[in-house]
Scaffold this active site. Structure first.
Site, PDB file in Angstrom:
ATOM      1  N   ASP A 104      35.033  49.779  44.763  1.00 39.24           N
ATOM      2  CA  ASP A 104      35.515  49.643  43.383  1.00 39.24           C
ATOM      3  C   ASP A 104      34.808  48.472  42.707  1.00 39.24           C
ATOM      4  O   ASP A 104      35.003  48.219  41.522  1.00 39.24           O
ATOM      5  CB  ASP A 104      37.036  49.419  43.372  1.00 39.24           C
ATOM      6  CG  ASP A 104      37.588  49.437  41.944  1.00 39.24           C
ATOM      7  OD1 ASP A 104      37.292  50.410  41.218  1.00 39.24           O
ATOM      8  OD2 ASP A 104      38.281  48.479  41.552  1.00 39.24           O
TER       9      ASP A 104
ATOM     10  N   SER B 168      37.662  44.316  46.458  1.00 42.27           N
ATOM     11  CA  SER B 168      37.867  42.892  46.146  1.00 42.27           C
ATOM     12  C   SER B 168      36.790  42.327  45.227  1.00 42.27           C
ATOM     13  O   SER B 168      37.013  42.189  44.030  1.00 42.27           O
ATOM     14  CB  SER B 168      37.997  42.079  47.425  1.00 42.27           C
ATOM     15  OG  SER B 168      39.311  42.217  47.909  1.00 42.27           O
ATOM     16  N   ARG B 169      35.652  41.990  45.781  1.00 41.96           N
ATOM     17  CA  ARG B 169      34.527  41.521  44.979  1.00 41.96           C
ATOM     18  C   ARG B 169      33.252  42.021  45.649  1.00 41.96           C
ATOM     19  O   ARG B 169      33.117  41.968  46.873  1.00 41.96           O
ATOM     20  CB  ARG B 169      34.503  39.987  44.889  1.00 41.96           C
ATOM     21  CG  ARG B 169      35.537  39.385  43.934  1.00 41.96           C
ATOM     22  CD  ARG B 169      35.283  39.751  42.468  1.00 41.96           C
ATOM     23  NE  ARG B 169      36.281  39.187  41.569  1.00 41.96           N
ATOM     24  CZ  ARG B 169      37.367  39.819  41.135  1.00 41.96           C
ATOM     25  NH1 ARG B 169      37.617  41.065  41.522  1.00 41.96           N
ATOM     26  NH2 ARG B 169      38.209  39.225  40.289  1.00 41.96           N
TER      27      ARG B 169
ATOM     28  N   HIS C  48      35.410  49.351  39.018  1.00 38.78           N
ATOM     29  CA  HIS C  48      36.384  48.252  38.919  1.00 38.78           C
ATOM     30  C   HIS C  48      37.649  48.720  38.178  1.00 38.78           C
ATOM     31  O   HIS C  48      38.070  48.101  37.189  1.00 38.78           O
ATOM     32  CB  HIS C  48      35.770  47.034  38.233  1.00 38.78           C
ATOM     33  CG  HIS C  48      36.374  45.739  38.711  1.00 38.78           C
ATOM     34  ND1 HIS C  48      35.628  44.654  39.093  1.00 38.78           N
ATOM     35  CD2 HIS C  48      37.669  45.375  38.883  1.00 38.78           C
ATOM     36  CE1 HIS C  48      36.427  43.672  39.465  1.00 38.78           C
ATOM     37  NE2 HIS C  48      37.687  44.080  39.348  1.00 38.78           N
TER      38      HIS C  48
ATOM     39  N   GLU D  24      27.698  44.311  39.342  1.00 36.45           N
ATOM     40  CA  GLU D  24      28.456  45.192  38.441  1.00 36.45           C
ATOM     41  C   GLU D  24      28.483  44.699  36.998  1.00 36.45           C
ATOM     42  O   GLU D  24      28.738  45.474  36.077  1.00 36.45           O
ATOM     43  CB  GLU D  24      29.890  45.373  38.951  1.00 36.45           C
ATOM     44  CG  GLU D  24      30.758  44.122  38.842  1.00 36.45           C
ATOM     45  CD  GLU D  24      32.200  44.375  39.283  1.00 36.45           C
ATOM     46  OE1 GLU D  24      32.390  44.872  40.401  1.00 36.45           O
ATOM     47  OE2 GLU D  24      33.119  44.056  38.508  1.00 36.45           O
TER      48      GLU D  24
HETATM   49  P1  NAI Z   1      45.594  36.504  47.359  1.00 40.61           P
HETATM   50  O1  NAI Z   1      45.114  35.164  46.967  1.00 40.61           O
HETATM   51  O2  NAI Z   1      47.038  36.829  47.279  1.00 40.61           O
HETATM   52  O3  NAI Z   1      45.131  36.822  48.859  1.00 40.61           O
HETATM   53  C1  NAI Z   1      43.837  36.592  49.334  1.00 40.61           C
HETATM   54  C2  NAI Z   1      43.965  36.310  50.812  1.00 40.61           C
HETATM   55  O4  NAI Z   1      42.646  36.266  51.362  1.00 40.61           O
HETATM   56  C3  NAI Z   1      44.642  34.976  51.138  1.00 40.61           C
HETATM   57  O5  NAI Z   1      45.730  35.193  52.014  1.00 40.61           O
HETATM   58  C4  NAI Z   1      43.540  34.161  51.811  1.00 40.61           C
HETATM   59  O6  NAI Z   1      44.025  33.309  52.832  1.00 40.61           O
HETATM   60  C5  NAI Z   1      42.669  35.264  52.368  1.00 40.61           C
HETATM   61  N1  NAI Z   1      41.298  34.869  52.688  1.00 40.61           N
HETATM   62  C6  NAI Z   1      40.518  33.949  52.070  1.00 40.61           C
HETATM   63  N2  NAI Z   1      39.314  33.907  52.684  1.00 40.61           N
HETATM   64  C7  NAI Z   1      39.343  34.824  53.686  1.00 40.61           C
HETATM   65  C8  NAI Z   1      38.418  35.232  54.668  1.00 40.61           C
HETATM   66  N3  NAI Z   1      37.183  34.715  54.735  1.00 40.61           N
HETATM   67  N4  NAI Z   1      38.793  36.190  55.552  1.00 40.61           N
HETATM   68  C9  NAI Z   1      40.031  36.738  55.498  1.00 40.61           C
HETATM   69  N5  NAI Z   1      40.958  36.375  54.589  1.00 40.61           N
HETATM   70  C10 NAI Z   1      40.614  35.431  53.696  1.00 40.61           C
HETATM   71  O7  NAI Z   1      44.732  37.549  46.497  1.00 40.61           O
HETATM   72  P2  NAI Z   1      45.105  39.043  46.131  1.00 40.61           P
HETATM   73  O8  NAI Z   1      45.920  39.068  44.885  1.00 40.61           O
HETATM   74  O9  NAI Z   1      45.611  39.752  47.314  1.00 40.61           O
HETATM   75  O10 NAI Z   1      43.643  39.607  45.742  1.00 40.61           O
HETATM   76  C11 NAI Z   1      42.640  39.790  46.710  1.00 40.61           C
HETATM   77  C12 NAI Z   1      41.333  40.030  45.983  1.00 40.61           C
HETATM   78  O11 NAI Z   1      41.391  41.307  45.335  1.00 40.61           O
HETATM   79  C13 NAI Z   1      41.103  39.049  44.816  1.00 40.61           C
HETATM   80  O12 NAI Z   1      40.539  37.864  45.232  1.00 40.61           O
HETATM   81  C14 NAI Z   1      40.176  39.818  43.920  1.00 40.61           C
HETATM   82  O13 NAI Z   1      38.851  39.508  44.291  1.00 40.61           O
HETATM   83  C15 NAI Z   1      40.470  41.279  44.253  1.00 40.61           C
HETATM   84  N6  NAI Z   1      41.057  42.004  43.130  1.00 40.61           N
HETATM   85  C16 NAI Z   1      40.430  43.152  42.727  1.00 40.61           C
HETATM   86  C17 NAI Z   1      40.949  43.894  41.680  1.00 40.61           C
HETATM   87  C18 NAI Z   1      40.315  45.189  41.255  1.00 40.61           C
HETATM   88  O14 NAI Z   1      40.673  45.733  40.193  1.00 40.61           O
HETATM   89  N7  NAI Z   1      39.383  45.748  41.999  1.00 40.61           N
HETATM   90  C19 NAI Z   1      42.124  43.446  40.953  1.00 40.61           C
HETATM   91  C20 NAI Z   1      42.746  42.248  41.512  1.00 40.61           C
HETATM   92  C21 NAI Z   1      42.202  41.548  42.541  1.00 40.61           C
END
Ligand code: NAI
Length: 326
Positions: free
Chosen positions: A255, A230-231, A292, A260
């Site tokens: 990742d 994620s991050r 990443h 980074e």
């Molecule tokens: P999304 O917005 O669909 O889902 C994120 C979920 O996390 C939401 O349901 C939200 O309620 C929940 N959330 C927020 N704070 C939280 C907490 N403290 N504890 C538990 N859940 C919590 O986002 P999506 O598309 O699923 O992406 C997730 C993350 O993946 C992104 O924010 C981004 O940081 C990361 N990402 C990484 C990529 C990579 O290439 N490594 C590419 C795309 C996204």
């Protein structure tokens, strides 16, 4: 519109040019956007940026003075943009909320499988004629407990895949969106206490910076596997290094990494890496780091380019966009 595309790679150009089909003037710039490079935005209507570009208040003020009116993110996360400053300066911010949840979820699974069956070590051994199995012992995923933190688009797909392996899938998310059959919501504490594998799929916010801290790691199962696609700053890297040294954490798949921005997406193979924390992580046999790349599939790049060009067109026409960051 004239758009300065920062942090541009060959693959960005290929997919953006195809989606743009000549509609806008795209100028591809290799540097990240930050305080030092902000002057490159002079003469453009918009900047198109990625995860490690810095759009803090001072950068936004500089580009606003040049007449830039739009920041088009080629990614979902927007933790690198000071959205309050952008609003104050009248700069629109648009993003790509979803491009392929499968790409990221499948990469998280790839990290789990590689770490568990030690594929990174086996690959090197076999190439050197070493067919010993010592040190390669893994475990059946079937029947293991997997914790999923964040069940948005990516987390839900990941949970579904792990259910398919026959795992018990425990999820935590403040908003209880529907889960795939077999997965269930529990408390965060239960995830920490019971999971053999924990995968992070929530965004980085000021509230969950270092969500996985020394205290939280202490409450996890001995030998837990942690996966972060994620991050980077969701994980306290120094604390996780101590937990790897003690054996509390049995495997780590990353990742993303807190610092980074100075490393990833560049070929630094003939340079000395000055980051001692990152270098320490690389010494563990039970750590796999990818730079990443979880998003990096053909399908995702095609969707990112199409949505980015669509966002710019919509914003140009209406000064609004369904993918605007509010
Ligand atoms: P999304 O917005 O669909 O889902 C994120 C979920 O996390 C939401 O349901 C939200 O309620 C929940 N959330 C927020 N704070 C939280 C907490 N403290 N504890 C538990 N859940 C919590 O986002 P999506 O598309 O699923 O992406 C997730 C993350 O993946 C992104 O924010 C981004 O940081 C990361 N990402 C990484 C990529 C990579 O290439 N490594 C590419 C795309 C996204």
């Amino acid at each position: 519109m004239k758009i300065a595309v920062f942090s541009a790679k060959r693959y960005d150009r290929e997919f953006l040019d195809a989606a743009n089909a000549g509609a806008h003037t795209l100028r591809y710039l290799a540097p990240h956007l930050d305080a030092e490079t902000a002057s490159l935005a002079a003469g453009f209507d918009a900047v198109c940026v990625f995860v490690n570009d810095t759009l803090d208040a001072s950068v936004l003020e500089t580009i606003a003075a040049f007449g830039v009116k739009l920041v088009a993110l080629r990614c979902a996360g927007f933790n690198n943009v000071d959205t309050a400053a952008a609003a104050r300066l009248g700069i629109g911010v648009v993003r790509v909320p979803a491009y392929s949840p499968y790409a990221v979820a499948e990469h998280a699974v790839a990290l789990i499988l590689a770490l568990n069956r030690k594929l990174h070590r086996a690959y090197n051994r076999v190439r050197e004629g070493n067919f010993s199995l010592e040190g390669l012992l893994g475990f059946d995923l079937h029947g293991r407990t997997v914790g999923v933190i964040g069940t948005g688009r990516i987390g839900a797909v990941f949970a579904g895949i792990m259910c398919g392996f026959g795992c018990e899938v425990l999820c935590y998310d403040p908003t209880h969106s529907p889960l795939p059959a077999g997965a269930k919501y529990v408390t965060l504490e239960e995830i920490y206490e019971r999971s053999d594998i924990i995968s992070l799929h929530c965004p980085l916010t000021p509230k969950n910076h270092h969500l996985i801290s020394a205290g939280v790691l202490a409450g996890m199962k001995d030998g837990v596997m942690i996966i972060n696609t994620s991050r980077g700053a969701l994980l306290d890297t120094r604390a996780v290094i101590e937990s790897l040294k003690s054996g509390k954490v049995g495997a780590l798949g990353l990742d993303v990494y807190e610092e980074e921005g100075d490393l990833f997406f560049e070929d630094l193979s003939d340079k000395i890496i000055p980051d001692d924390i990152f270098s320490r992580l690389l010494t563990f046999p039970n750590v796999i780091i990818t730079g990443h790349q979880a998003f990096f599939t053909r399908e995702a790049l095609k969707n990112i380019a199409a949505t980015t060009i669509g966002n710019i067109a919509e914003w140009e026409k209406t000064r609004a966009c369904k993918n605007a960051v509010k």
